[in-house]
Design a protein around this motif. Structure first.
Motif, PDB file in Angstrom:
ATOM      1  N   LEU A 188       0.828  -1.197   0.000  1.00 22.72           N
ATOM      2  CA  LEU A 188       0.000   0.000   0.000  1.00 22.72           C
ATOM      3  C   LEU A 188       0.865   1.250   0.000  1.00 22.72           C
ATOM      4  O   LEU A 188       0.607   2.196  -0.754  1.00 22.72           O
ATOM      5  N   GLN A 189       1.886   1.250   0.839  1.00 21.40           N
ATOM      6  CA  GLN A 189       2.812   2.385   0.858  1.00 21.40           C
ATOM      7  C   GLN A 189       3.522   2.538  -0.483  1.00 21.40           C
ATOM      8  O   GLN A 189       3.726   3.641  -0.975  1.00 21.40           O
ATOM      9  N   ASN A 191       2.400   1.740  -3.471  1.00 21.46           N
ATOM     10  CA  ASN A 191       1.490   2.313  -4.475  1.00 21.46           C
ATOM     11  C   ASN A 191       1.306   3.819  -4.264  1.00 21.46           C
ATOM     12  O   ASN A 191       1.194   4.585  -5.224  1.00 21.46           O
ATOM     13  N   LYS A 192       1.283   4.253  -2.989  1.00 20.06           N
ATOM     14  CA  LYS A 192       1.148   5.684  -2.707  1.00 20.06           C
ATOM     15  C   LYS A 192       2.381   6.446  -3.200  1.00 20.06           C
ATOM     16  O   LYS A 192       2.255   7.514  -3.792  1.00 20.06           O
ATOM     17  N   GLY A 195       2.305   6.771  -6.868  1.00 19.02           N
ATOM     18  CA  GLY A 195       1.360   7.788  -7.306  1.00 19.02           C
ATOM     19  C   GLY A 195       1.963   9.184  -7.236  1.00 19.02           C
ATOM     20  O   GLY A 195       1.798   9.993  -8.158  1.00 19.02           O
ATOM     21  N   VAL A 196       2.671   9.463  -6.148  1.00 17.21           N
ATOM     22  CA  VAL A 196       3.299  10.775  -5.994  1.00 17.21           C
ATOM     23  C   VAL A 196       4.381  10.980  -7.058  1.00 17.21           C
ATOM     24  O   VAL A 196       4.477  12.032  -7.690  1.00 17.21           O
TER      25      VAL A 196
END
Length: 331
Positions: A188-189, A191-192, A195-196
């Motif tokens: 999850l981290q 993917n974040k 995204g950034v």
């Protein structure tokens, strides 16, 4: 003002106790060195009568030594300028100091000798003082040698500390080349972060860490993508021909200097690694510096790493400008 974000005090404190103890040590050392001469003072005559033959022999001996030192200094200077022999620099500096220390007492003795010859006979006390001072002129050589020895130690320590500082700073600038370093523990981290980086057209240099065994000892194994930025910055002490091309193809690995020294591994050697009960025989194609680290490490190409360790199925993408490096710890 700071070192690794830790404040460094810019003031220098002088302890009175430390100063007095240092003065006591210096004074005690001086008295100890002069003790033999002090005990002989009551037996000495103001002006000793010395045999001219002894004086001639002593002068001849001094001339030969001085001539030898001058020849040695000229030879050291030649090698300093026209060769890459580093020891010649130290020999030239040392012989220059010795010659300088030897010349000064000789000049002082010549001055005193000239002064005593030109001094009127009515100044008997001045004559005695100058003549007695001339006898101890040779001791200046020992004093100056001791002084320059202390000076050389200080200069040497300063050069050592300064050179280490420049080396370490240069190594840090090469080793830590990314703008941000992020430790990621779950997908999850990841993917974040992606995204950034996608939003700002950032570039990612993934490094994944795990452990293996070499010679029954644990080894930290890093999987990475050997991109162009690594080739420009990664500080390699030794490298094989076309090392970066070969590591991209998974033909070789890089090891750190600690592993190379501890296990006596040289460039070009083949290593038998055991990774999760899987064995790998691969050649060492590069040895990199790793200051401040006590662990054995090796770096392998990312695809080769994935054949031995399970990692996330997420694909790693690259952008353009922002540099970011992450560490995954997936089993």
């Amino acid at each position: 003002s700071t070192l690794y974000n830790s404040p460094v005090d810019g003031e220098l404190d002088l302890s009175v106790t430390w100063f007095l103890v240092s003065l006591l040590i210096a004074s005690s050392g001086t008295l100890l060195a002069c003790s033999r001469a002090i005990f002989k003072l009551d037996k000495q005559r103001p002006v000793n009568l010395i045999d001219d033959g002894i004086i001639y022999s002593s002068k001849k001996h001094t001339i030969f030594i001085s001539a030898g030192l001058i020849v040695f200094t000229c030879g050291s200077y030649y090698f300093t300028i026209f060769s890459s022999i580093k020891i010649a620099n130290f020999l030239f500096l040392g012989s220059t100091i010795v010659i300088g220390c030897a010349i000064l007492p000789i000049c002082i003795k010549l001055f005193l000798l000239s002064a005593t010859k030109r001094l009127p006979k009515r100044f008997a006390l001045c004559f005695w003082i100058l003549k007695d001072t001339e006898k101890f002129g040779a001791l200046l050589f020992t004093g100056y040698i001791a002084f320059f020895l202390a000076l050389s130690i200080n200069v040497g320590v300063h050069g050592m500390v300064t050179s280490f500082k420049f080396t370490f700073v240069d190594w840090l600038e090469n080793r830590i080349f990314a703008d941000y370093y992020v430790n990621i523990t779950n997908e999850l981290q990841l993917n974040k972060i992606k995204g950034v980086l996608k939003k700002y057209e950032g570039e990612i240099y993934p490094i994944i860490k795990n452990e293996g065994i070499y010679n029954k000892k644990p080894v930290e194994i890093y999987g990475f993508k050997p991109t162009t930025i690594y080739e420009k910055n990664w500080p390699l002490l030794e490298r094989a021909e076309n090392a970066w091309k070969r590591i991209r193809n998974g033909e070789i690995i890089f090891i750190n200097e600690q592993l190379s020294i501890r296990e006596n591994i040289n460039l070009g050697d083949f290593l038998d690694l055991e990774i999760d009960n899987k064995k790998l025989n691969i050649q060492v194609g590069g040895i990199y510096v790793d200051y401040g680290n006590s662990s054995n490490q090796l770096m392998i190409q990312f695809k080769l790493y994935k054949t031995f360790f399970f990692i996330s199925n997420s694909e790693h993408r690259s952008g353009q400008t922002l540099q970011c490096q992450w560490f995954e710890f997936f089993k």
